[in-house]
Scaffold this motif. Structure first.
Motif, PDB file in Angstrom:
ATOM      1  N   ARG A 284       0.900  -1.764  -0.097  1.00 29.50           N
ATOM      2  CA  ARG A 284       0.029   0.637   0.089  1.00 29.50           C
ATOM      3  C   ARG A 284       0.922   1.608   0.269  1.00 29.50           C
ATOM      4  NH1 ARG A 284      -4.003  -1.979   5.054  1.00 29.50           N
ATOM      5  NH2 ARG A 284      -4.241  -4.108   3.764  1.00 29.50           N
ATOM      6  N   TYR A 285       2.293   1.232   0.390  1.00 39.33           N
ATOM      7  CA  TYR A 285       2.901   2.219   0.570  1.00 39.33           C
ATOM      8  C   TYR A 285       3.818   2.513  -0.367  1.00 39.33           C
ATOM      9  CZ  TYR A 285       0.441   2.024   5.399  1.00 39.33           C
ATOM     10  OH  TYR A 285      -0.500   2.210   6.093  1.00 39.33           O
ATOM     11  N   MET A 286       3.718   1.567  -1.387  1.00 39.04           N
ATOM     12  CA  MET A 286       5.059   2.105  -2.931  1.00 39.04           C
ATOM     13  C   MET A 286       4.847   2.629  -3.255  1.00 39.04           C
ATOM     14  SD  MET A 286       5.978  -2.639  -3.085  1.00 39.04           S
ATOM     15  CE  MET A 286       4.555  -3.131  -3.243  1.00 39.04           C
ATOM     16  N   ASP A 287       5.496   3.600  -4.191  1.00 37.65           N
ATOM     17  CA  ASP A 287       5.855   4.839  -5.480  1.00 37.65           C
ATOM     18  C   ASP A 287       6.304   3.755  -6.348  1.00 37.65           C
ATOM     19  OD1 ASP A 287       4.959   6.772  -6.963  1.00 37.65           O
ATOM     20  OD2 ASP A 287       7.179   7.659  -5.919  1.00 37.65           O
ATOM     21  N   PRO A 288       4.483   3.364  -7.220  1.00 37.07           N
ATOM     22  CA  PRO A 288       5.662   2.692  -8.468  1.00 37.07           C
ATOM     23  C   PRO A 288       6.070   3.408  -9.798  1.00 37.07           C
ATOM     24  CG  PRO A 288       2.523   2.864  -8.445  1.00 37.07           C
ATOM     25  CD  PRO A 288       3.898   3.276  -7.486  1.00 37.07           C
ATOM     26  N   GLU A 289       5.626   4.984  -9.637  1.00 32.77           N
ATOM     27  CA  GLU A 289       7.158   6.159  -9.837  1.00 32.77           C
ATOM     28  C   GLU A 289       8.421   5.176  -9.591  1.00 32.77           C
ATOM     29  OE1 GLU A 289       5.627   7.693 -12.337  1.00 32.77           O
ATOM     30  OE2 GLU A 289       3.693   7.007 -11.406  1.00 32.77           O
ATOM     31  N   ARG A 290       8.911   5.062  -8.651  1.00 32.44           N
ATOM     32  CA  ARG A 290       9.839   5.095  -8.062  1.00 32.44           C
ATOM     33  C   ARG A 290      10.679   3.937  -8.778  1.00 32.44           C
ATOM     34  NH1 ARG A 290      11.192   5.569  -2.161  1.00 32.44           N
ATOM     35  NH2 ARG A 290      13.577   5.678  -3.103  1.00 32.44           N
ATOM     36  N   PHE A 291       9.843   2.362  -9.696  1.00 29.99           N
ATOM     37  CA  PHE A 291      10.378   1.335  -9.302  1.00 29.99           C
ATOM     38  C   PHE A 291      11.270   0.796 -10.889  1.00 29.99           C
ATOM     39  CE2 PHE A 291       7.085  -0.309  -5.804  1.00 29.99           C
ATOM     40  CZ  PHE A 291       8.027  -1.976  -5.887  1.00 29.99           C
ATOM     41  N   VAL A 292      11.609   0.245 -11.027  1.00 33.72           N
ATOM     42  CA  VAL A 292      12.804   0.197 -12.879  1.00 33.72           C
ATOM     43  C   VAL A 292      13.140  -1.261 -12.727  1.00 33.72           C
ATOM     44  CG1 VAL A 292      14.648   0.731 -13.901  1.00 33.72           C
ATOM     45  CG2 VAL A 292      13.696   2.583 -12.376  1.00 33.72           C
ATOM     46  N   PHE A 293      12.534  -1.941 -14.115  1.00 35.86           N
ATOM     47  CA  PHE A 293      12.909  -3.053 -13.904  1.00 35.86           C
ATOM     48  C   PHE A 293      13.703  -3.661 -14.683  1.00 35.86           C
ATOM     49  CE2 PHE A 293       8.941  -2.520 -11.412  1.00 35.86           C
ATOM     50  CZ  PHE A 293       8.463  -4.089 -10.958  1.00 35.86           C
ATOM     51  N   LEU A 294      14.776  -3.559 -15.328  1.00 33.94           N
ATOM     52  CA  LEU A 294      16.049  -4.479 -16.444  1.00 33.94           C
ATOM     53  C   LEU A 294      15.157  -5.044 -16.551  1.00 33.94           C
ATOM     54  CD1 LEU A 294      18.936  -4.076 -14.427  1.00 33.94           C
ATOM     55  CD2 LEU A 294      18.140  -2.532 -16.034  1.00 33.94           C
ATOM     56  N   ASP A 295      15.486  -5.160 -18.172  1.00 32.83           N
ATOM     57  CA  ASP A 295      14.950  -6.155 -19.235  1.00 32.83           C
ATOM     58  C   ASP A 295      16.108  -5.834 -19.970  1.00 32.83           C
ATOM     59  OD1 ASP A 295      13.338  -8.212 -20.223  1.00 32.83           O
ATOM     60  OD2 ASP A 295      12.108  -6.053 -21.589  1.00 32.83           O
ATOM     61  N   GLU A 296      16.211  -7.151 -20.026  1.00 26.45           N
ATOM     62  CA  GLU A 296      17.641  -7.624 -21.687  1.00 26.45           C
ATOM     63  C   GLU A 296      16.723  -8.850 -22.432  1.00 26.45           C
ATOM     64  OE1 GLU A 296      21.154 -10.164 -21.890  1.00 26.45           O
ATOM     65  OE2 GLU A 296      20.316  -9.983 -20.341  1.00 26.45           O
TER      66      GLU A 296
END
Length: 85
Positions: A13-25
């Protein structure tokens, strides 16, 4: 384990999705071309394929909710040294 799941759901509930970065290769190598195919019956199938480079090309990028960030193309496979750089 059930307690851990409960804490995880609360923490979400407290996570900010704007801060997530997923690496894709992803990668491609031209030597992965199939040497066999289907052609007309009783006719030999002849086609051209690229040749001479026989190396892997790797593409890596960060995926955010706003789109791609920091795209990178490597002429070769992803290595630990390249990942850390």
């Amino acid at each position: 384990m059930a307690e851990d799941r409960r804490h995880w759901r609360i923490w979400q509930r407290y996570m900010d999705p704007e801060r997530f970065v997923f690496l894709d290769e992803t990668g491609a190598a031209i030597n992965m071309i199939s040497r066999y195919g289907w052609g007309p019956r009783n006719e030999r199938l002849v086609d051209a394929t690229p040749h001479g480079h026989w190396r892997t090309t790797t593409f890596i990028a960060g995926l955010r909710s706003t789109g791609l960030v920091a795209p990178l193309v490597l002429d070769g496979p992803m290595t630990g040294e390249a990942f850390l750089a």
